[in-house]
Motif scaffolding. Sequence first.
Motif, PDB file in Angstrom:
ATOM      1  N   TYR A 241       0.853  -1.186   0.000  1.00 40.28           N
ATOM      2  CA  TYR A 241       0.000   0.000   0.000  1.00 40.28           C
ATOM      3  C   TYR A 241       0.888   1.234   0.000  1.00 40.28           C
ATOM      4  CZ  TYR A 241       1.044  -0.197   5.020  1.00 40.28           C
ATOM      5  OH  TYR A 241       1.686  -0.252   6.233  1.00 40.28           O
ATOM      6  N   GLU A 242       0.371   2.294  -0.551  1.00 38.39           N
ATOM      7  CA  GLU A 242       1.106   3.556  -0.576  1.00 38.39           C
ATOM      8  C   GLU A 242       0.640   4.485   0.542  1.00 38.39           C
ATOM      9  OE1 GLU A 242       0.878   5.319  -4.428  1.00 38.39           O
ATOM     10  OE2 GLU A 242       1.856   3.625  -5.442  1.00 38.39           O
ATOM     11  N   VAL A 243      -0.651   4.509   0.768  1.00 39.39           N
ATOM     12  CA  VAL A 243      -1.228   5.333   1.829  1.00 39.39           C
ATOM     13  C   VAL A 243      -1.902   4.412   2.833  1.00 39.39           C
ATOM     14  CG1 VAL A 243      -2.855   7.177   2.377  1.00 39.39           C
ATOM     15  CG2 VAL A 243      -1.602   7.221   0.204  1.00 39.39           C
ATOM     16  N   GLU A 244      -1.450   4.450   4.078  1.00 40.94           N
ATOM     17  CA  GLU A 244      -1.960   3.493   5.053  1.00 40.94           C
ATOM     18  C   GLU A 244      -3.468   3.594   5.237  1.00 40.94           C
ATOM     19  OE1 GLU A 244      -0.104   1.351   8.774  1.00 40.94           O
ATOM     20  OE2 GLU A 244      -0.327   3.492   9.154  1.00 40.94           O
ATOM     21  N   ALA A 245      -4.008   4.778   5.124  1.00 43.00           N
ATOM     22  CA  ALA A 245      -5.446   4.960   5.304  1.00 43.00           C
ATOM     23  C   ALA A 245      -6.261   4.222   4.251  1.00 43.00           C
ATOM     24  CB  ALA A 245      -5.797   6.446   5.280  1.00 43.00           C
ATOM     25  N   ASP A 246      -5.614   3.823   3.152  1.00 41.78           N
ATOM     26  CA  ASP A 246      -6.298   3.072   2.100  1.00 41.78           C
ATOM     27  C   ASP A 246      -6.183   1.566   2.294  1.00 41.78           C
ATOM     28  OD1 ASP A 246      -6.989   5.444   0.856  1.00 41.78           O
ATOM     29  OD2 ASP A 246      -5.232   5.435  -0.480  1.00 41.78           O
ATOM     30  N   ASN A 247      -5.438   1.138   3.323  1.00 39.91           N
ATOM     31  CA  ASN A 247      -5.220  -0.284   3.569  1.00 39.91           C
ATOM     32  C   ASN A 247      -6.356  -0.838   4.423  1.00 39.91           C
ATOM     33  OD1 ASN A 247      -4.028  -2.524   5.479  1.00 39.91           O
ATOM     34  ND2 ASN A 247      -2.781  -2.531   3.631  1.00 39.91           N
ATOM     35  N   ILE A 248      -6.977  -1.927   3.989  1.00 42.13           N
ATOM     36  CA  ILE A 248      -8.153  -2.457   4.691  1.00 42.13           C
ATOM     37  C   ILE A 248      -7.825  -2.872   6.121  1.00 42.13           C
ATOM     38  CG2 ILE A 248      -7.844  -4.820   3.819  1.00 42.13           C
ATOM     39  CD1 ILE A 248     -10.936  -4.992   3.730  1.00 42.13           C
ATOM     40  N   VAL A 251      -7.842   0.224   8.257  1.00 44.29           N
ATOM     41  CA  VAL A 251      -9.213   0.702   8.440  1.00 44.29           C
ATOM     42  C   VAL A 251      -9.934  -0.119   9.512  1.00 44.29           C
ATOM     43  CG1 VAL A 251     -11.465   0.991   7.322  1.00 44.29           C
ATOM     44  CG2 VAL A 251      -9.368   1.621   6.103  1.00 44.29           C
TER      45      VAL A 251
END
Length: 353
Positions: A241-248, A251
């Motif tokens: 992942y590049e942006v942790e907030a986009d990692n399930i 989340v």
Amino acid sequence: MATQEAREALVQQRKKDHIDICLNRCVEPYKNTIGIWDRYLLPYTAIPEIDLAKIDTSATFFGWKLSFPFIVSSMTGGEAHGRTINENVAKACEAEGIPFGLGSMRIVNRYPSASYTFDVKGHCPSVPMFANLGLVQLNYGFGVKEINNLVDSVKADGLFIHLNHTQEVCQPEGDTNFEGLMPKLAQVLPHIKVPVVIKGVGHGIERSAVEKFYEMGVKYVDVSGTGGTSWAWIEGRRQPYEVEADNIGYVFRDIGIRTDVCLQESKSLKQHDRQLIAGGGIRNGVDIAKAITLGADLATAAMPFLAAAMESPEAVRKVIQKMKREFRAAMFACGARTVEELKAKSPQLRPSL
């Protein structure tokens, strides 16, 4: 199509990933923040009227006498480090008089050669050792025969059945068919040859679910709520992942019910020989004492032992001894001579939190 050897290698790599991530990455949502046990104060007394040397920290579990009410929780198995970890923990728990659990063993049904990494009962003949299987495996080829074979393969004294749908949905290769599992559990439960502990994996078990398990005949439930290690986050960290907030996994890292809330919701359900176990965020002996005042019969943890378990039985023993020493001191601070007296005390909510 991948060969069996290639598929087994992928499973072993997943197990190795879990260890590496736990040792080297943050997978505890409450770490470096206000922890769940920090919300409570021990019921302190200035006049304990007891002799520290006479405090009895022992507890009973599965009919076994434990040196104190604690279980070293499941870590791993199925790959090279798994054997080292399980053997070191087994030797340490034998010496310190407490139980422990093996890591998830579904790999053994698919790849029997992996059983060696779990087969450590010979090192802990006088303390309970738990085999471990996900409830979802009842939808993936496991029935009574397979479960009992798993138990027999490691000579386990009991069985953890873990509930981990939040982990599996974040795992790239996760098993996610959780439909119809309770009727299947009800069918197999009477035929499992060892006592069963229903176990959360860091996301909690709500009161209504605990009640269903008790009514089904399960006597032991480890609520294992949020507050400690997040298996959703561990699985998320296995993916690019590049942006942790986009990692399930990120989340879902703190989705669930806090351990302290689970205990307070479900403690009134305990009757006769039913027991509640507090997993999730236990990091020292004071946490154990607080969990017991909130309704737990025992506490459990794995993360504090992982690095030590990679090293030696002596290193694991040092961590256990530290926790036991802290737990005894906590009982002393509360004026509790026995664990039963500690259970009768009520914790205080920290005013500032």
